[in-house]
Design an enzyme around this catalytic site. Structure first.
Site, PDB file in Angstrom:
ATOM      1  N   GLY A 123      -1.962   4.628  -0.655  1.00  0.00           N
ATOM      2  CA  GLY A 123      -1.540   3.275   0.094  1.00  0.00           C
ATOM      3  C   GLY A 123      -1.956   3.608   1.502  1.00  0.00           C
ATOM      4  O   GLY A 123      -3.133   3.549   1.809  1.00  0.00           O
ATOM      5  N   MET A 156      -0.920  -3.560  -0.745  1.00  0.00           N
ATOM      6  CA  MET A 156      -0.443  -3.575   0.527  1.00  0.00           C
ATOM      7  C   MET A 156      -0.566  -4.992   1.037  1.00  0.00           C
ATOM      8  O   MET A 156      -1.776  -5.566   1.168  1.00  0.00           O
ATOM      9  CB  MET A 156      -1.127  -2.678   1.202  1.00  0.00           C
ATOM     10  CG  MET A 156      -0.830  -1.035   1.388  1.00  0.00           C
ATOM     11  SD  MET A 156      -1.636   0.058   2.156  1.00  0.00           S
ATOM     12  CE  MET A 156      -3.262   0.019   1.493  1.00  0.00           C
ATOM     13  N   CYS A 182       9.386  -2.362  -3.344  1.00  0.00           N
ATOM     14  CA  CYS A 182       9.025  -2.980  -1.903  1.00  0.00           C
ATOM     15  C   CYS A 182      10.537  -2.763  -1.037  1.00  0.00           C
ATOM     16  O   CYS A 182      11.521  -3.203  -1.642  1.00  0.00           O
ATOM     17  CB  CYS A 182       8.846  -4.485  -1.816  1.00  0.00           C
ATOM     18  SG  CYS A 182       8.438  -5.190  -0.223  1.00  0.00           S
TER      19      CYS A 182
END
Length: 388
Positions: free
Chosen positions: A237, A27, A111
């Site tokens: 995440g 991240m 992404c």
């Protein structure tokens, strides 16, 4: 959900064996050395760096070279790379291997951020199957004995799914594992992750581990994902934002029976305040600058104290503190014996966003092949900075 139903196991990724089948998702601006060290103090698994741009690494950008450094306590060391040009990706992998910067390399094909997808990178890239295959094959060869893995999304949108074909290509290229965030780029982080896609990928890719990602907010969620999809491990995440001890919960729920994964935590406000203070301390050490470290911890305030009796004025003060002493003084004013608030502290963390049309290069969806002009544009499109 009773986590005892979860399959207890280790996870092998190439020559790396993990005590728990858990991976920290990269991240940007979050998973620096400080946060990775903190998560590791609570649990077990593989802790991956922030996304590193291959061009910046090849050009030895100062910030990038700092971001790929690991603390001596970090083992195994893991770096995630982002790139759109096969030669540049290969060169970046060779730097990591030849200079021994990491034990594991991951490639980002997931992404959804517009500044990445509009250049053909991230979740947009697997649509170009020939380009995707060349990048992965060259990266695997350059990695040699170091395990190279990929992380991807379902595709660009519901009409342009790529994950099954990309999974077959990556498996054929020799990757050590494949992780799937079960959303498309157009969904960003909105709605609910489609765990059935993880099941389909697991049925398609049979020779290497398949890891699931998306909507894991607790150890129970991770156990349920593994039980429902048959995946070999989980990638976490946003669920660990402000909750680095989640990795301890995950290790106890999913790891090898009898392994020393610590005791369940009693997440009182005092416990959370101590974790927050430790995070700030590690950031100061990482940046080698107290002011910068204290500024960086500000983004974590809302995540750590979600649901706890910490008023807006105190939160605002924490978000402007510039020294560790100031942070200590503010934390001392809290009701540190306040108990864990339960549901108020659970659930989604971080911004979900809303579904949106992905930003893509001109005529990107017209073909699965890359033309000469588009190829030249891609080579020039490598971002100069890290993050994503």
């Amino acid at each position: 959900m009773n986590t005892a139903l979860a399959p207890a196991r280790t996870l092998r990724i190439g020559n790396i064996e993990l005590d728990a089948p858990v991976v920290l998702a990269p991240m940007a601006g979050i998973t620096n050395t400080a946060f990775r060290r903190l998560c590791r103090e609570y649990g077990a698994g593989l802790y991956v760096s922030e996304m590193i741009t291959t061009r910046a690494l090849v050009e030895r950008n100062d910030t990038t070279m700092r971001l790929i450094r690991h603390h001596e306590s970090e083992t195994p060391r893991s770096i995630q790379l982002y790139g759109v040009d096969p030669a540049t990706v290969e060169a970046a992998v060779r730097i990591i291997v030849d200079e021994d910067h990491a034990d594991h390399i991951d490639l980002n094909f997931g992404c959804p951020v517009p500044k990445v997808t509009r250049r053909g990178g991230g979740a947009a890239l697997p649509w170009k199957t020939t380009l995707f295959r060349e990048i992965v094959e060259r990266a695997v060869r350059a990695a040699g004995d170091k395990p190279l893995t990929i992380k991807m999304r379902k595709g660009i949108d519901a009409d342009h799914l790529t994950y099954l074909e990309a999974g077959r290509i990556a498996e054929g290229a020799g990757v050590a594992s494949i992780a799937l965030h079960a959303r498309t780029a157009s969904e960003f982080y909105s709605g609910h992750a489609d765990w059935s896609a993880i099941t389909k990928l697991k049925e398609t890719v049979t020779s290497v581990p398949v890891l699931g990602n998306g909507d894991i907010w607790s150890a129970d969620d991770a156990a349920r994902m593994m039980a429902e999809t048959g995946c070999d491990g989980v990638v976490v995440g946003r669920g660990c934002l402000g909750r680095p001890w989640l990795f301890g919960d995950l290790a106890r729920a999913l790891g090898e029976p009898g392994a020393a994964h610590g005791e369940p935590v009693d997440a009182t406000l005092g416990f959370v305040a101590n974790a927050f203070r430790r995070h700030a301390e590690l950031l100061v050490e990482f940046f080698e600058d107290e002011g910068r470290g204290c500024r960086d911890i500000r983004k974590h305030v809302a995540w750590y104290f979600k649901g706890y009796p910490v008023g807006g004025e105190l939160r605002a003060s924490l978000a402007t503190a510039s020294t560790l002493d100031e942070i200590d003084e503010l934390l001392a004013t809290m009701e540190l014996d306040a108990p864990y608030p339960g549901a108020a502290a659970e659930g989604q963390r971080g911004r979900a966003g809303t579904p949106k049309r992905p930003a893509l290069p001109d005529r990107w969806l017209d073909s699965h092949e890359i033309g000469d002009a588009a190829g030249r544009e891609l080579a020039e499109a490598e971002l100069h900075h890290s993050g994503g």
